[in-house]
Design an enzyme around this catalytic site. Structure first.
Site, mmCIF file in Angstrom:
data_model
loop_
_atom_site.group_PDB
_atom_site.id
_atom_site.type_symbol
_atom_site.label_atom_id
_atom_site.label_comp_id
_atom_site.label_asym_id
_atom_site.label_seq_id
_atom_site.Cartn_x
_atom_site.Cartn_y
_atom_site.Cartn_z
ATOM 1 N N HIS A 1 -27.748 36.460 40.322
ATOM 2 C CA HIS A 1 -28.811 37.170 40.899
ATOM 3 C C HIS A 1 -30.114 37.136 40.687
ATOM 4 C CE1 HIS A 1 -26.028 40.502 42.714
ATOM 5 N NE2 HIS A 1 -25.558 39.497 42.846
ATOM 6 N N GLU B 1 -32.893 38.367 39.703
ATOM 7 C CA GLU B 1 -33.554 38.930 38.754
ATOM 8 C C GLU B 1 -33.290 38.557 37.269
ATOM 9 O OE1 GLU B 1 -32.338 42.099 42.179
ATOM 10 O OE2 GLU B 1 -31.312 40.151 41.019
ATOM 11 N N CYS C 1 -29.217 45.405 42.496
ATOM 12 C CA CYS C 1 -27.902 46.208 42.224
ATOM 13 C C CYS C 1 -28.098 46.567 41.094
ATOM 14 C CB CYS C 1 -26.636 44.856 42.142
ATOM 15 S SG CYS C 1 -26.922 44.056 41.350
ATOM 16 N N CYS D 1 -27.934 44.578 37.911
ATOM 17 C CA CYS D 1 -29.200 44.004 37.917
ATOM 18 C C CYS D 1 -30.200 44.920 37.401
ATOM 19 C CB CYS D 1 -30.008 43.107 38.985
ATOM 20 S SG CYS D 1 -29.488 41.333 39.231
#
Length: 157
Positions: free
Chosen positions: A86, A88, A114, A117
């Site tokens: 992801h 992040e 999410c 993250c």
């Protein structure tokens, strides 16, 4: 040599431009970072900032050296593509890889993080999450408040 300097005060002020806020500025950069994403299920970008200076960026994409979802398809599990790292996480990883401290910084993301993250963001010491669209995980709202992490939604075109 002569220099001609124009006095902007005499210009028509009805067409004066409006500067975007810092939050809008960094969110627009996060949206540009998202354009590098290699998973077409969702393009997400992240920008880590402290004192109005960009420390790191990240976008969602495959593990370094592995084929991109856009090229070979998705590795689906429970309705999610799990082949990608992801945005992040990639921004945090890039900061660590380059020896850049991010404690006390802000992160701008095109979609709210999410749960996994969010936990990375919280443990990295980031104090503010600015997101464009809310994405899925409502438990971050409660936990962010408990952890002293500010959550701010900023919508830009």
């Amino acid at each position: 040599m002569s220099v001609n300097i124009t006095d902007n005060r005499s210009l028509d002020t009805s067409e004066k431009r409006t500067r975007v806020s810092w939050d809008e500025y960094f969110m627009q950069i996060a949206k540009q970072v998202a354009s590098r994403s290699t998973c077409d299920r969702k393009h997400v970008g992240a920008v880590i900032v402290r004192d109005r200076t960009i420390l790191s960026t990240g976008y969602n994409g495959s593990i370094r050296g592995m084929p991109h979802c856009d090229d070979v398809g998705h590795m689906m599990e429970n309705g999610h593509c799990i082949a990608t790292v992801h945005a992040e996480a990639n921004a945090i990883i890039q900061a660590a890889k380059n020896g850049t401290a991010i404690a006390g910084a802000d992160i701008y993301v095109t979609a709210s993080p999410c749960w996994n993250c969010f936990k990375l963001i919280a443990n990295s010491g980031i104090k503010k999450i600015v997101y464009h669209e809310f994405y899925r995980d409502e438990k971050i709202l409660t936990v962010a408040q408990q952890a002293g992490i500010e959550l701010v939604q900023v919508c830009v075109d």
